[in-house]
Design an enzyme around this catalytic site. Structure first.
Site, short mmCIF file in Angstrom:
data_model
loop_
_atom_site.label_atom_id
_atom_site.label_comp_id
_atom_site.label_asym_id
_atom_site.label_seq_id
_atom_site.Cartn_x
_atom_site.Cartn_y
_atom_site.Cartn_z
N ASP A 81 0.83 -1.21 0.00
CA ASP A 81 0.00 0.00 0.00
C ASP A 81 0.86 1.25 0.00
O ASP A 81 1.48 1.60 1.01
CB ASP A 81 -0.91 -0.02 1.21
CG ASP A 81 -2.01 1.02 1.14
OD1 ASP A 81 -1.94 1.89 0.25
OD2 ASP A 81 -2.94 0.97 1.97
N ASP A 282 -2.01 5.71 -5.93
CA ASP A 282 -2.23 4.75 -4.85
C ASP A 282 -2.27 3.31 -5.35
O ASP A 282 -3.09 2.96 -6.20
CB ASP A 282 -3.57 5.11 -4.20
CG ASP A 282 -3.92 4.20 -3.04
OD1 ASP A 282 -3.03 3.47 -2.56
OD2 ASP A 282 -5.08 4.22 -2.62
#
Length: 432
Positions: A81, A282
């Site tokens: 992440d 992201d």
């Protein structure tokens, strides 16, 4: 997921992404980086032994990487992440847990007296406390759906590629976070915060490329694979309630559908005085999100250009944020895709294209949805941030397909270049 509750109030996660599995062989590049090949593989195969440095992934719930943690090393599957800071692992919690602290001689809880316990980072903004029974640092997070994730702040050795192993702080918790992948054993934080994995291991540059076949390569270190177009990271020194200062935030300047640049006021694409409206790159989110005003302009133009090509599925909303959906048979959808325009996101010095031969598609088939005449439901892969709600633009990994994406922390920039990932990977000696 890429968002913490402190940076995006009201956010709840979309549990869709990619599974990545680490294997035992890595490839040293001429530039000194570590190339980790990606392959399609089901999650059930995680128990099969693989060499610890080769990455494989399969579209499932999250972009995860299986790495070796502890002494002796234990293979654990963690969400990769780029939007989160403090990593976490499930510890001894039944079938989902892959990490056994008591079996690691290098495992060490962080005491309450440690400066790390008292640090003020994005993931620890006054959320650490002292466990009176153990005198160890305790971390608790509350997410927008009212769920909580808590555990002990600990450290252990992480082995990525090969020795030396790197000591890293993380949270050891007893249950999965509902703001993450419930099938993963943890999350590997890769943003620019001081407690992220890249910061703790002093990784100044990393990159990846995801093909449209769900295979690709992750590279730790310099790439020099293709010439990249860079856009600077947006940095705001003052703390603002809706601005994540350690995210990979870039400035969205234009959106184009086919040849038409959308008439979106510049002010709509800029962060406002509260920090709302930043644009984040992201790996923890599959699809992309735009704030409501920009989204409605994009939606209207996309529907205009696809009129007569796609049949709208009115009233259907996918995952609570994707309300531009269509119904079609597999054959009709495949024919329509060839006529659907690309959506291009423009930045200072770089752009990212989705669909129309660009990186990633603009339609996603919703699994399990069936209509008459053997039709399925297909949704536009740009969602409305206002429906979530969250106060940000997000570029998910679905729109990064067949694009080399580099996170250059040393020079505070993100690089993009359209590539065929299988061909680019061969330059690293990695066959997809």
């Amino acid at each position: 997921m890429a968002f913490s509750p402190s940076s995006v109030p009201g956010f709840f996660p979309l549990l869709i992404a990619i599974i990545v599995i680490l294997q035992l062989q890595s490839y040293e590049t001429q530039a000194g980086g570590l190339a980790l090949p990606l392959r399609t593989q089901k999650l059930q195969s995680l128990s099969t032994p693989h060499p610890p440095s080769k990455l494989r992934f399969h579209r499932n719930v999250s972009l995860t990487v299986t790495i070796a943690v502890g002494t002796p090393p234990q293979n654990v599957t963690m969400v990769l992440d780029t939007g989160s800071e403090l990593s976490w692992l499930l510890c001894d919690t039944g079938p989902l847990s892959q990490f056994r602290p008591r079996a690691s001689s290098s495992y060490a809880p962080i005491p309450c007296s440690s400066p790390t316990c008292k640090s003020q980072t994005r993931d620890l903004p006054n959320l650490s406390s002292c466990d009176s029974a153990t005198h160890n640092c305790h971390v608790s997070l509350t997410y927008a759906d009212a769920s909580t994730a808590e555990g002990t702040l600990v450290s252990d050795l992480f082995l990525v590629g090969g020795p030396p192993a790197r000591r890293t702080n993380l949270r050891c918790q007893s249950s999965p976070s509902s703001a993450g992948d419930t099938t993963a054993a943890g999350m590997l934080g890769m943003n620019r915060g001081s407690l992220s994995f890249v910061a703790q291991t002093k990784t100044s540059r990393f990159s990846y490329c995801i093909s449209d076949r769900d295979a690709g390569v992750l590279l730790l270190g310099p790439s020099n694979i293709v010439p990249l177009n860079y856009t600077p990271l947006v940095q705001i020194s003052l703390p603002l309630p809706y601005f994540d200062r350690v995210a990979y935030s870039v400035q969205l300047e234009t959106i184009r559908v086919g040849a038409k640049t959308l008439p979106i006021p510049k002010s709509v694409l800029l962060p406002d005085h509260t920090g709302a409206g930043q644009t984040m790159v992201d790996s923890g989110t599959q699809f992309s999100f735009l704030l409501g005003q920009a989204y409605e302009i994009l939606k209207d133009e996309f529907l205009r250009q696809t009129s007569g090509v796609l049949n709208p599925e009115k009233g259907y909303v996918f995952q609570g944020a994707f309300d531009t959906c269509f119904r079609a048979t597999q054959l009709a959808a495949a024919a329509a895709v060839r006529r659907i325009p690309a959506v291009v996101l423009g930045f200072q010095g770089a752009e990212v294209a989705g669909g129309g031969g660009g990186g990633g598609g603009v339609l996603h088939r919703v699994e399990g949805e069936r209509r008459g005449n053997n039709e399925g439901v297909w949704c536009f892969t740009f969602g409305n941030s206002d429906l979530v709600p969250m106060e940000a633009y997000v570029i998910g990994h679905h729109h990064q397909q067949n694009i080399w994406v580099e996170y250059d922390l040393e020079n505070s920039r993100v690089g993009f270049a359209p590539v065929q990932c299988d061909l680019a990977s061969r330059k690293l000696g990695v066959m997809l």
